[in-house]
Design an enzyme around this catalytic site. Sequence first.
Site, mmCIF file in Angstrom:
data_model
loop_
_atom_site.group_PDB
_atom_site.id
_atom_site.type_symbol
_atom_site.label_atom_id
_atom_site.label_comp_id
_atom_site.label_asym_id
_atom_site.label_seq_id
_atom_site.Cartn_x
_atom_site.Cartn_y
_atom_site.Cartn_z
ATOM 1 N N HIS A 184 -44.652 -33.703 -0.282
ATOM 2 C CA HIS A 184 -44.467 -33.791 1.165
ATOM 3 C C HIS A 184 -44.957 -32.507 1.838
ATOM 4 O O HIS A 184 -45.803 -32.541 2.736
ATOM 5 C CB HIS A 184 -42.977 -34.032 1.468
ATOM 6 C CG HIS A 184 -42.647 -34.104 2.927
ATOM 7 N ND1 HIS A 184 -42.400 -35.291 3.580
ATOM 8 C CD2 HIS A 184 -42.528 -33.136 3.868
ATOM 9 C CE1 HIS A 184 -42.155 -35.045 4.856
ATOM 10 N NE2 HIS A 184 -42.213 -33.750 5.061
ATOM 11 N N GLU A 185 -44.446 -31.383 1.382
ATOM 12 C CA GLU A 185 -44.827 -30.101 1.994
ATOM 13 C C GLU A 185 -46.297 -29.795 1.754
ATOM 14 O O GLU A 185 -46.967 -29.200 2.601
ATOM 15 C CB GLU A 185 -43.931 -28.959 1.498
ATOM 16 C CG GLU A 185 -42.430 -29.133 1.764
ATOM 17 C CD GLU A 185 -42.083 -29.468 3.207
ATOM 18 O OE1 GLU A 185 -42.839 -29.089 4.125
ATOM 19 O OE2 GLU A 185 -41.036 -30.135 3.417
ATOM 20 N N HIS B 108 -48.262 -31.361 4.467
ATOM 21 C CA HIS B 108 -48.276 -30.509 5.665
ATOM 22 C C HIS B 108 -49.281 -29.367 5.471
ATOM 23 O O HIS B 108 -50.050 -29.030 6.363
ATOM 24 C CB HIS B 108 -46.894 -29.890 5.902
ATOM 25 C CG HIS B 108 -45.873 -30.830 6.494
ATOM 26 N ND1 HIS B 108 -46.064 -31.456 7.703
ATOM 27 C CD2 HIS B 108 -44.639 -31.213 6.062
ATOM 28 C CE1 HIS B 108 -44.986 -32.195 7.975
ATOM 29 N NE2 HIS B 108 -44.106 -32.071 6.998
ATOM 30 N N GLU C 129 -46.262 -34.921 10.442
ATOM 31 C CA GLU C 129 -45.415 -35.702 9.537
ATOM 32 C C GLU C 129 -46.210 -36.855 8.923
ATOM 33 O O GLU C 129 -45.924 -37.284 7.805
ATOM 34 C CB GLU C 129 -44.201 -36.194 10.331
ATOM 35 C CG GLU C 129 -42.962 -36.451 9.528
ATOM 36 C CD GLU C 129 -42.450 -35.260 8.735
ATOM 37 O OE1 GLU C 129 -42.768 -34.091 9.078
ATOM 38 O OE2 GLU C 129 -41.743 -35.495 7.739
HETATM 39 ZN ZN ZN Z 1 -42.154 -32.923 6.989
#
Ligand code: ZN
Length: 526
Positions: free
Chosen positions: A284-285, A288, A323
């Site tokens: 997830h990170e 980003h 996101e």
């Molecule tokens: Zn996030």
Amino acid sequence: MSWHRGIWNRFEQWVELMNAGLRGFARFEHEIGRLNDILCAINLLSWDAWTKMPAAGAVTRGQQIATLSGLAREMATGEAMRDAIEAGLEEAEARGTEEQRRALLLTKTTIETLRRIPEALIVEAAALKPRAHESWIEARARNDFSSFAPLLEETVRIQRAMAHAIGFERHPYDALIGQYEPGMTLQILDGLYARLKDALLPLLDTVFSRPDQARLDILERSYPIEAQKAYATDIAASMGFDFTRGRLDDTVHPFEVSLTRQDVRITGRFHENWLPSGLFAVWHEAGHGIYEQGVLEKFTRSAFTTDIVNLYAMGGTSFGMHESQSRLWENRVGRSQRFWLVHFPALRDAFPEQLADVDAMEFWRAVNAVRPSLIRVEADELTYDLHIILRTEIESALIAGDVEVGDLPSLWNRKIRDFLGLTVPDDARGLLQDVHWSAGMIGSFPTYTLGNVMSAQLFEAAGKLPAVAKGLDSGNYTPLRLWLGEHVHRHGRSRTPDEILREATGSGLDPTAYIDALAEKVRLLA
Ligand code: ZN
């Protein structure tokens, strides 16, 4: 001391001379670059506070960040910036490029928004934040919403005043969402949520009407943390996170922060007896981080990597689009069947004893188990957005004055029952679970669902390219990352989320691809 001051004075004189020599757009670029430097320094202080700082440093660190934030606001709203924008506009109108005009107008309009918020309100909000945070921590530990309620009342009052200062057409909540997602309104969200609820609730009925086959026990075995980290890091690198321009550190609540595209920090948290949370948080990170690393190099220290409204250095165009990138790698890629067909063998090599009796499809099924949860951050893909819808309904009613803080416990518990069929046992697992309200971040929750929806739209569009689809089948993520880089990352903040979506997918915000992806998952899980 005196020699030191002497050097400092000379440095200041030099900066002044530099400024005096700069004309037109170059002067504007110079001012924005300086502001971006301060915002990156704040990001670094925050990263340090959440990863390395001894707890005793909290108070002085808060003061350091507050000082720099005040300085950043002064720079953004001050005369030097205003003059630089005027000088830039003069040149850009005469002989500038479209990109220069965009940078100037974006900065000008966002600074106008920032200026509409009275100084006194900003001071009040900043002073409330640490008090509210402390009260929230205590209330959560003691399971007692009523002790946090007065602080939440103050937060709502301040945020309502902010909304009115910023201005809105239909609903005060629009002004607050707009800080995180430019152009988004409650009306658009209501339409989106109605479609999501219509699709998600019947899908959940389908899932719950059949026996649950997921073996969650296989995820609770003992998985040494260093081996988890090595596995997650390898895959994050293959997804395209560049570790020569970034790093991964440990923290309590994982996050990503950018200090220009050359230095992007991601953080993770691993649990020895719960394998998925550490792995998926890294991917997830990394999503980003890949976004931030992919912004065009020429946008470094520019208006297109500076979020003026939030006074935050970020290359992503909005919180929702950001996101979309994290959730694309975490969910659309990382929770897919083909991902585990490719990557499960290496996981079993890393944990041969723990996974001796497990195959790829059993593992895939376990990390996709659908179980209604009281806690948003633990929610599966099918129930996650219901948590967001609930929070949006409550926040918008609070800001409009339709409900009072005192009504929240019963309102929250009723909605959890309606949406998820669960009974809330206590406030800690109810309306005290998220940090957002104590941080004054009312209006940011919708960006999570917007991210989900946009991630599916972008993933569907990218997947139409044979090279992308073929790469996903073999664990070669370069074609997908290049597609995202071309259509999303490189633009930084020079395009709005809507412009990016339309150019990349051929349509604006549309939940069809997301609903289709979830329906397909439910079909596969049968
Ligand atoms: Zn996030």
